[in-house]
Scaffold this active site. Structure first.
Site, PDB file in Angstrom:
ATOM      1  N   LYS A  13       0.840  -1.216   0.000  1.00 57.64           N
ATOM      2  CA  LYS A  13       0.000   0.000   0.000  1.00 57.64           C
ATOM      3  C   LYS A  13       0.873   1.264   0.000  1.00 57.64           C
ATOM      4  CE  LYS A  13      -2.202  -1.054   3.860  1.00 57.64           C
ATOM      5  NZ  LYS A  13      -1.605  -2.365   4.190  1.00 57.64           N
ATOM      6  N   ARG A  88      -9.440   0.905   8.778  1.00 59.53           N
ATOM      7  CA  ARG A  88      -8.938  -0.430   9.121  1.00 59.53           C
ATOM      8  C   ARG A  88     -10.031  -1.283   9.773  1.00 59.53           C
ATOM      9  NH1 ARG A  88      -3.157   0.165   8.756  1.00 59.53           N
ATOM     10  NH2 ARG A  88      -2.091  -1.492   9.845  1.00 59.53           N
ATOM     11  N   ARG A 127      11.561  -6.641   5.173  1.00 61.97           N
ATOM     12  CA  ARG A 127      11.377  -5.205   4.984  1.00 61.97           C
ATOM     13  C   ARG A 127      12.221  -4.411   5.980  1.00 61.97           C
ATOM     14  NH1 ARG A 127       5.413  -2.617   4.442  1.00 61.97           N
ATOM     15  NH2 ARG A 127       5.098  -3.083   6.640  1.00 61.97           N
ATOM     16  N   ARG A 162      11.192  -2.844  11.715  1.00 63.48           N
ATOM     17  CA  ARG A 162      10.223  -2.256  12.652  1.00 63.48           C
ATOM     18  C   ARG A 162       9.990  -3.194  13.842  1.00 63.48           C
ATOM     19  NH1 ARG A 162       5.251  -0.442   8.815  1.00 63.48           N
ATOM     20  NH2 ARG A 162       4.139  -1.472  10.492  1.00 63.48           N
ATOM     21  N   ARG A 173      -0.543  -9.377  13.325  1.00 63.90           N
ATOM     22  CA  ARG A 173      -1.064  -8.322  12.440  1.00 63.90           C
ATOM     23  C   ARG A 173      -1.876  -8.935  11.299  1.00 63.90           C
ATOM     24  NH1 ARG A 173       4.079  -5.406  10.733  1.00 63.90           N
ATOM     25  NH2 ARG A 173       2.779  -4.075   9.442  1.00 63.90           N
TER      26      ARG A 173
END
Ligand code: AMP
Length: 215
Positions: A13, A88, A127, A162, A173
């Site tokens: 996204k 969300r 990531r 992260r 998540r």
């Protein structure tokens, strides 16, 4: 353009939003970036949000709606906006519908970026994100590493994994996405606003959006 970007964490996204800003100057609004910035700055919002975020839980709808009600009425949104990570939950989507009605803004569509789960998992584990709250550039150690390992190409700050990208938080998540966010796909389909793009490349999503909006 006025778009919502839907998709699991790691679907792309943020990358798609950044590419779309170059198409017509619409602004990217990432609630995740806003919240991470608040956590780093140690604001009241950041203090309230930090625990939820670290666990991979959603922060309460009321906190998010407070941020977004103000943000969507800032002048840079007039050209258009790309909502990345918001709404969300169904209550957030319902409140957004009311808010947009109130300020007389028409949404173009909600774009679902549909990426297979194995690709999502691999992407999230590899990531890296720039820790500078004003940058938050995204890298991938396999497919798009920074030129100097661990350092952001754009601003020179550290590019880090992260805190919510440990295996445990990632799996939580994804569960949260399936339970709370995936129902938004039908919500926008029923409103005739859904564009679903089965895509593993950001370019394919950009092309589908441009085609749909005749850009
Ligand atoms: P993201 O960068 O979009 O993956 O968001 C990181 C974290 O910020 C999420 O796991 C949530 O804890 C929180 N967050 C971001 N956007 C929202 C939202 N719209 N509603 C609730 N929590 C959010």
């Amino acid at each position: 353009m006025k778009l919502i970007l839907l998709g699991a964490p790691g679907a792309g996204k943020g990358t798609v939003a950044k590419l779309l800003t170059a198409v017509d100057g619409s602004v990217q609004i990432s609630t995740g970036d806003i919240l991470r910035g608040a956590v780093t700055a140690g604001t009241e919002l950041g203090k309230e949000a930090a625990g939820y975020m670290k666990r991979g839980d959603l922060v309460p709808d009321s906190l998010i709606m407070g941020i977004m009600e103000a943000r969507l009425q800032e002048s840079d949104c007039e050209k258009g906006f790309l909502l990345d990570g918001f709404p969300r939950t169904i209550p957030q989507a319902e409140e957004l519908t009311e808010l947009l009605k109130k300020v007389d803004i028409q949404l173009d569509m909600a774009v679902e970026i549909d990426v297979p789960k194995d690709i999502i998992l691999d992407r999230l584990c590899t990531r890296r994100t720039c820790e500078n709250p004003d940058c938050q550039a995204i890298y991938n150690v396999k497919s798009n590493p920074p030129k100097v390992e661990g350092i952001c190409d754009k601003c020179g700050a550290k590019a880090i994994q992260r805190e919510d990208e440990t295996e445990e938080a990632i799996s939580h998540r994804l569960e949260t996405y399936n339970e709370k966010t995936a129902p938004l796909i039908d919500f926008y389909k029923e409103k005739g606003l859904l564009l679903s793009v089965p895509a593993t490349s950001s370019d394919a999503v950009i092309e589908a959006v441009k085609k749909k909006l005749n850009l």
